[in-house]
Design a protein around this motif. Structure first.
Motif, PDB file in Angstrom:
ATOM      1  N   ASP A   1       0.789  -1.303  -0.061  1.00  0.00           N
ATOM      2  CA  ASP A   1      -0.074   0.127   0.321  1.00  0.00           C
ATOM      3  C   ASP A   1       1.194   1.113  -0.214  1.00  0.00           C
ATOM      4  N   VAL A   2       0.364   2.520  -0.261  1.00  0.00           N
ATOM      5  CA  VAL A   2       1.014   3.793   0.061  1.00  0.00           C
ATOM      6  C   VAL A   2       1.264   4.162   0.419  1.00  0.00           C
ATOM      7  N   TRP A   3       1.323   4.513   1.579  1.00  0.00           N
ATOM      8  CA  TRP A   3       1.792   5.448   2.526  1.00  0.00           C
ATOM      9  C   TRP A   3       0.465   6.491   2.758  1.00  0.00           C
ATOM     10  N   ALA A   4      -0.310   6.657   3.483  1.00  0.00           N
ATOM     11  CA  ALA A   4      -1.192   8.366   2.954  1.00  0.00           C
ATOM     12  C   ALA A   4      -1.406   8.211   1.664  1.00  0.00           C
ATOM     13  N   GLY A   5      -1.675   7.031   1.185  1.00  0.00           N
ATOM     14  CA  GLY A   5      -2.312   7.050   0.182  1.00  0.00           C
ATOM     15  C   GLY A   5      -3.916   7.265  -0.685  1.00  0.00           C
ATOM     16  N   PHE A   6      -4.455   8.154   0.834  1.00  0.00           N
ATOM     17  CA  PHE A   6      -6.062   8.333   0.508  1.00  0.00           C
ATOM     18  C   PHE A   6      -5.332  10.070   0.463  1.00  0.00           C
ATOM     19  N   ARG A   7      -3.876  10.435   0.349  1.00  0.00           N
ATOM     20  CA  ARG A   7      -4.135  12.040  -0.418  1.00  0.00           C
ATOM     21  C   ARG A   7      -3.874  11.885  -1.938  1.00  0.00           C
ATOM     22  N   ASP A   8      -4.656  13.422  -2.578  1.00  0.00           N
ATOM     23  CA  ASP A   8      -3.962  13.777  -3.575  1.00  0.00           C
ATOM     24  C   ASP A   8      -3.347  13.753  -4.098  1.00  0.00           C
TER      25      ASP A   8
ATOM     26  N   ASP B   1       3.448  14.323  -1.957  1.00  0.00           N
ATOM     27  CA  ASP B   1       2.771  13.852  -2.834  1.00  0.00           C
ATOM     28  C   ASP B   1       3.330  12.333  -2.494  1.00  0.00           C
ATOM     29  N   PRO B   2       2.520  11.308  -1.851  1.00  0.00           N
ATOM     30  CA  PRO B   2       2.615   9.867  -1.455  1.00  0.00           C
ATOM     31  C   PRO B   2       3.229   9.198  -2.322  1.00  0.00           C
ATOM     32  N   VAL B   3       2.592   9.620  -3.761  1.00  0.00           N
ATOM     33  CA  VAL B   3       3.308   8.402  -4.804  1.00  0.00           C
ATOM     34  C   VAL B   3       4.437   8.440  -4.519  1.00  0.00           C
ATOM     35  N   ASN B   4       5.341   9.949  -4.962  1.00  0.00           N
ATOM     36  CA  ASN B   4       6.940   9.658  -5.143  1.00  0.00           C
ATOM     37  C   ASN B   4       7.192   9.619  -3.765  1.00  0.00           C
ATOM     38  N   ASP B   5       7.102   9.733  -3.018  1.00  0.00           N
ATOM     39  CA  ASP B   5       7.666   9.689  -1.743  1.00  0.00           C
ATOM     40  C   ASP B   5       7.437   8.114  -1.736  1.00  0.00           C
ATOM     41  N   PHE B   6       6.928   7.830  -1.776  1.00  0.00           N
ATOM     42  CA  PHE B   6       6.625   5.849  -2.277  1.00  0.00           C
ATOM     43  C   PHE B   6       7.516   6.052  -2.746  1.00  0.00           C
ATOM     44  N   ARG B   7       7.429   6.069  -3.893  1.00  0.00           N
ATOM     45  CA  ARG B   7       9.425   5.544  -5.277  1.00  0.00           C
ATOM     46  C   ARG B   7      10.712   6.174  -3.795  1.00  0.00           C
ATOM     47  N   ASN B   8      10.628   7.494  -4.127  1.00  0.00           N
ATOM     48  CA  ASN B   8      11.739   8.073  -3.430  1.00  0.00           C
ATOM     49  C   ASN B   8      12.471   7.057  -2.745  1.00  0.00           C
TER      50      ASN B   8
ATOM     51  N   ASN C   1      15.203  -5.950  -5.281  1.00  0.00           N
ATOM     52  CA  ASN C   1      13.023  -6.983  -5.224  1.00  0.00           C
ATOM     53  C   ASN C   1      12.076  -6.889  -5.958  1.00  0.00           C
ATOM     54  N   LEU C   2      12.163  -5.632  -7.005  1.00  0.00           N
ATOM     55  CA  LEU C   2      10.888  -4.735  -7.369  1.00  0.00           C
ATOM     56  C   LEU C   2      10.323  -5.437  -8.180  1.00  0.00           C
ATOM     57  N   ASP C   3      10.854  -6.390  -8.934  1.00  0.00           N
ATOM     58  CA  ASP C   3       9.745  -7.938  -9.225  1.00  0.00           C
ATOM     59  C   ASP C   3       9.030  -8.294  -8.603  1.00  0.00           C
TER      60      ASP C   3
ATOM     61  N   ASP D   1       1.507   8.910 -15.870  1.00  0.00           N
ATOM     62  CA  ASP D   1       3.187   9.229 -14.626  1.00  0.00           C
ATOM     63  C   ASP D   1       2.639   7.893 -13.265  1.00  0.00           C
ATOM     64  N   LEU D   2       1.977   6.599 -12.992  1.00  0.00           N
ATOM     65  CA  LEU D   2       1.466   5.951 -11.655  1.00  0.00           C
ATOM     66  C   LEU D   2       1.925   4.758 -12.782  1.00  0.00           C
ATOM     67  N   ASN D   3       1.798   4.337 -13.914  1.00  0.00           N
ATOM     68  CA  ASN D   3       1.567   3.633 -15.118  1.00  0.00           C
ATOM     69  C   ASN D   3       3.427   3.749 -15.414  1.00  0.00           C
ATOM     70  N   VAL D   4       4.188   4.186 -16.481  1.00  0.00           N
ATOM     71  CA  VAL D   4       5.033   3.962 -17.162  1.00  0.00           C
ATOM     72  C   VAL D   4       5.375   5.624 -16.274  1.00  0.00           C
ATOM     73  N   THR D   5       6.535   5.042 -15.993  1.00  0.00           N
ATOM     74  CA  THR D   5       7.960   6.445 -15.760  1.00  0.00           C
ATOM     75  C   THR D   5       8.713   6.050 -15.687  1.00  0.00           C
ATOM     76  N   THR D   6      10.246   6.980 -15.924  1.00  0.00           N
ATOM     77  CA  THR D   6      11.334   6.310 -15.966  1.00  0.00           C
ATOM     78  C   THR D   6      12.044   6.495 -14.943  1.00  0.00           C
ATOM     79  N   GLN D   7      11.661   6.209 -14.163  1.00  0.00           N
ATOM     80  CA  GLN D   7      12.287   4.789 -12.632  1.00  0.00           C
ATOM     81  C   GLN D   7      11.320   3.942 -12.762  1.00  0.00           C
ATOM     82  N   GLY D   8      10.880   3.666 -13.822  1.00  0.00           N
ATOM     83  CA  GLY D   8      10.229   1.732 -13.499  1.00  0.00           C
ATOM     84  C   GLY D   8       9.640   1.992 -12.443  1.00  0.00           C
ATOM     85  N   LYS D   9       9.059   2.551 -11.232  1.00  0.00           N
ATOM     86  CA  LYS D   9       8.640   2.489 -10.244  1.00  0.00           C
ATOM     87  C   LYS D   9       6.676   2.621 -10.417  1.00  0.00           C
ATOM     88  N   SER D  10       6.407   1.788 -11.070  1.00  0.00           N
ATOM     89  CA  SER D  10       5.089   1.534 -12.400  1.00  0.00           C
ATOM     90  C   SER D  10       4.326   1.115 -10.731  1.00  0.00           C
TER      91      SER D  10
END
Length: 537
Positions: free
Chosen positions: A187-194, A201-208, A214-216, A393-402
């Protein structure tokens, strides 16, 4: 067989090789806090325990936590309701005594979405706080369990952000670095936020913060979802911790005096008694009910029986339910408040529901079907509305963390609209169904090949292993699990001296088998081309 006596001897030979048995693919392991953990007096704490229904969960782990909410003054933009020209909101007490714990509600949501057999690891009760160390310690016992294929820890999102990431990194290490036979659903931490929330940004924080290891072996989902796991009857006035604040608001709404007066009209008198009853403790309720029983026309034996603790507890709950019902009827403010409480408690991270979706898809279509374009049961809406552009940006990113989106579509409901692992840039392990299908094939063949350990490393053994694996893969191909018009296009099995092994390998006791498989991939992007043509008639 030694033949020394004249006669007829029967010799039986096996005509067929051993078969490969397909391992289970949809057996999640859930780690979290429970009301209790015992099996007939034997403790189950930090012990993986297999269950297959909520009835079994109740038997071994009890029921859900008692909600604890506070009424706090706030600004108009964050308010849940208004009273006396002031703005208020409900605030949940995460991880406090009797506070918020997500495993029980997640289990309900798991079974709502098609869940089946699973493992539960209880790391503590409802009498303390959620701790990262305890959740991490709950992962270790799973090493000895062969059956689980998914790991889910919903209570991780109740921790501080850095501790949540720590738990999730341990999940990745367990699944991809150690076991390599299961995946983590995150789950994305604080994923109830826009994503444009001022708090970040909860998504950017999660990715960073998550890292790249072991992402696969993991998939993540955003946003959280508004569910219907709890109903209105499941929450009453006892969930409000600061009862004095609640009483003050209700008395102001009903224009009730601070002190009781016999001269009040009958209806107002009843309203006053209803509000004042909120202050009564369980002991006071029991004393009142006991007094009522003593005054009733019953025999001494009947009175003694009714005073038993269980009967009194039921009577207390009945009185509380009646009181709560009276408050809902007489106070629009209280009705609004309880509605907000239910909505707040029903806001859940989606990982456990997704474990149920994985189970349902595996049982109906097969593990090779992507667990996407499937509706979520028991969900009213996503906590954040995601548009087509937002998902890019969720599905396809340069970092690959979909990160897979959960979206609402008109006329279709809430759908899972993504099927990627966190290793989104990998052509090998981009899709969840590819990763999980390969785990199933590897584990099935590995367990079957154990029968050949210490057999002679000669051609007969090689042929047996090759035919055993080939028969298994043929069955998977027939069911649609492998891509190809004919079996030769779908897979090939290679084993033998000069093909996969050298003479030195045989001297070392090594038997090498190479299996090539063409796993089906989802049609994630469908392009339909339209072009005008000249009129022909």
């Amino acid at each position: 067989m030694a033949m020394k006596t004249p006669g007829v001897y029967i010799v039986e030979k096996n005509a067929f090789p051993n078969s490969v048995v397909e391992v289970a693919t949809a057996v999640p392991a859930f780690i979290g806090y429970t009301e209790r953990a015992d099996n007939g007096g034997k403790p189950l704490a930090n012990k993986p325990w297999r269950i297959s229904s909520m009835a079994e969960y109740h038997q071994y782990f009890g029921f859900g936590p008692t909600p604890k909410l506070s009424i706090v003054a706030t600004t108009v933009d964050k308010a849940s309701f208004q009273a006396e020209d002031k703005y208020y909101a409900l605030q949940q007490q995460d991880g406090s005594v009797g506070g918020r714990f997500l495993l029980y509600y997640g289990m309900l949501h798991f079974f709502q979405n098609g869940g089946g057999p699973c493992y539960v690891v209880s790391v503590g009760g409802y009498d303390g706080e959620v701790e990262a160390d305890k959740l991490i310690a709950g992962i270790e016992p799973l090493v000895k369990e062969q059956e689980p294929t998914m790991v889910v820890i919903p209570d991780a999102v109740l921790l501080a952000k850095k501790n949540c990431i720590l738990v999730q990194q341990e999940m990745l290490q367990h699944c991809g670095g150690r076991m390599r036979s299961r995946i983590a659903i995150l789950d994305v931490w604080a994923g109830f936020r826009d994503r444009k929330d001022p708090a970040g940004d909860p998504v950017n924080d999660f990715r960073n913060d998550l890292g790249i290891n072991n992402l696969d072996f993991a998939a993540a989902y955003y946003p959280w979802v508004n569910t219907t796991v709890l109903q209105d009857k499941d929450v009453d006035y006892t969930a409000i911790v600061n009862g004095d604040t609640l009483i003050g608001l209700l008395m102001a709404e009903l224009a009730l005096p601070a002190d009781y007066a016999e001269s009040l009209p009958e209806r107002t008198k009843q309203q006053w008694k209803t509000v004042q009853a909120i202050k009564m403790s369980d002991d006071e309720w029991r004393a009142q009910i006991t007094a009522d029983i003593d005054q009733s026309e019953k025999t001494d034996e009947q009175k003694a029986k009714l005073r038993e603790e269980r009967a009194l507890r039921q009577a207390v709950e009945t009185h509380k339910a009646l009181l709560n019902k009276n408050l809902v009827v007489s106070s629009p403010l209280f009705k609004t408040l309880m509605g907000e409480a239910v909505n707040l408690l029903n806001l859940l991270p989606p990982s456990m529901a997704m474990a149920g979706v994985y189970t349902m898809v595996d049982n109906t279509r097969g593990v090779w079907k992507a667990p996407a374009n499937v509706s979520l049961n028991g969900v009213v809406s996503p906590a954040v509305t995601i548009s087509h552009e937002d998902q890019e940006d969720l599905n396809v990113t340069t970092q690959g963390k979909s990160i897979n989106a959960i979206r609402s579509f008109i006329g279709e409901g809430v759908l899972v609209w993504g099927a990627r692992t966190l290793d989104g840039n990998s052509l090998d392990w981009r899709y969840i169904n590819v990763r999980r299908t390969m785990i199933m094939l590897e584990e099935s063949c590995r367990l079957a090949a154990k029968a050949m350990v210490f057999e002679p490393n000669v051609a007969n053994t090689w042929v047996t292993i090759k035919s055993m694996i080939a028969n298994f893969l043929t069955g998977i191909w027939k069911r649609g699990g492998l891509a190809g018009a004919v079996p030769d296009d779908a897979f090939s099995v290679h084993v033998g001296l000069g093909e996969t092994m050298t003479p030195e390998d045989i001297l070392e006791g090594i038997l090498r088998v190479t299996v090539l498989v063409a796993i089906s991939r989802p049609a994630e992007f469908i392009e339909i081309t339209f072009q005008q043509q000249l009129q022909k008639s």
